[in-house]
Design a protein around this motif. Structure first.
Motif: not given
Length: 117
Positions: A42-66
């Motif tokens: 679940v934590g990994e899913a949450a991390q992917a959402v944060i990456g897909a939404r680019a809400t972590n300024p340090r990492k930016g757009h790090s994941h896709t919705w896929d």
């Protein structure tokens, strides 16, 4: 491989149970760790959402919705394996019964139709 996902889930559950038993773990210890594994997924899913939404300024757009969809699938698989490890004899039936009970709260007409069938 079978089209029934529960066959694969049962095979995974049996393998993980065998490996953990070989490490001397009691069933309760195995189940505890498997449930904790759900939390990890679940934590990994949450991390992917944060990456897909680019809400972590340090990492930016790090994941896709896929990526998010794959992580959510990992959560479901891990949950199914946990259930199969705790209920090796009836996990699919137990799952179906609990799903019907929970769904009836939101889909009362469907539950009534299913009971009448």
């Amino acid at each position: 491989m079978s089209n029934d996902p529960w066959n694969t889930i049962r095979t995974l559950a049996a393998l993980f149970t065998q490996l953990d038993a070989g490490r001397g773990m009691t069933p309760e210890e195995q189940w505890t760790l498997q449930v904790l594994k759900i939390s990890e997924e679940v934590g990994e899913a949450a991390q992917a959402v944060i990456g897909a939404r680019a809400t972590n300024p340090r990492k930016g757009h790090s994941h896709t919705w896929d990526d998010v969809q794959e992580e959510v699938t990992d959560c479901v698989i891990t949950g199914m394996v946990a259930l199969a490890r705790m209920r090796p004899d009836d996990a699919p039936d137990y799952f179906a019964a609990v799903l019907a009970k929970k769904a009836a709260k939101f889909l009362p007409a469907s539950a009534e139709a299913a009971e009448g069938a």
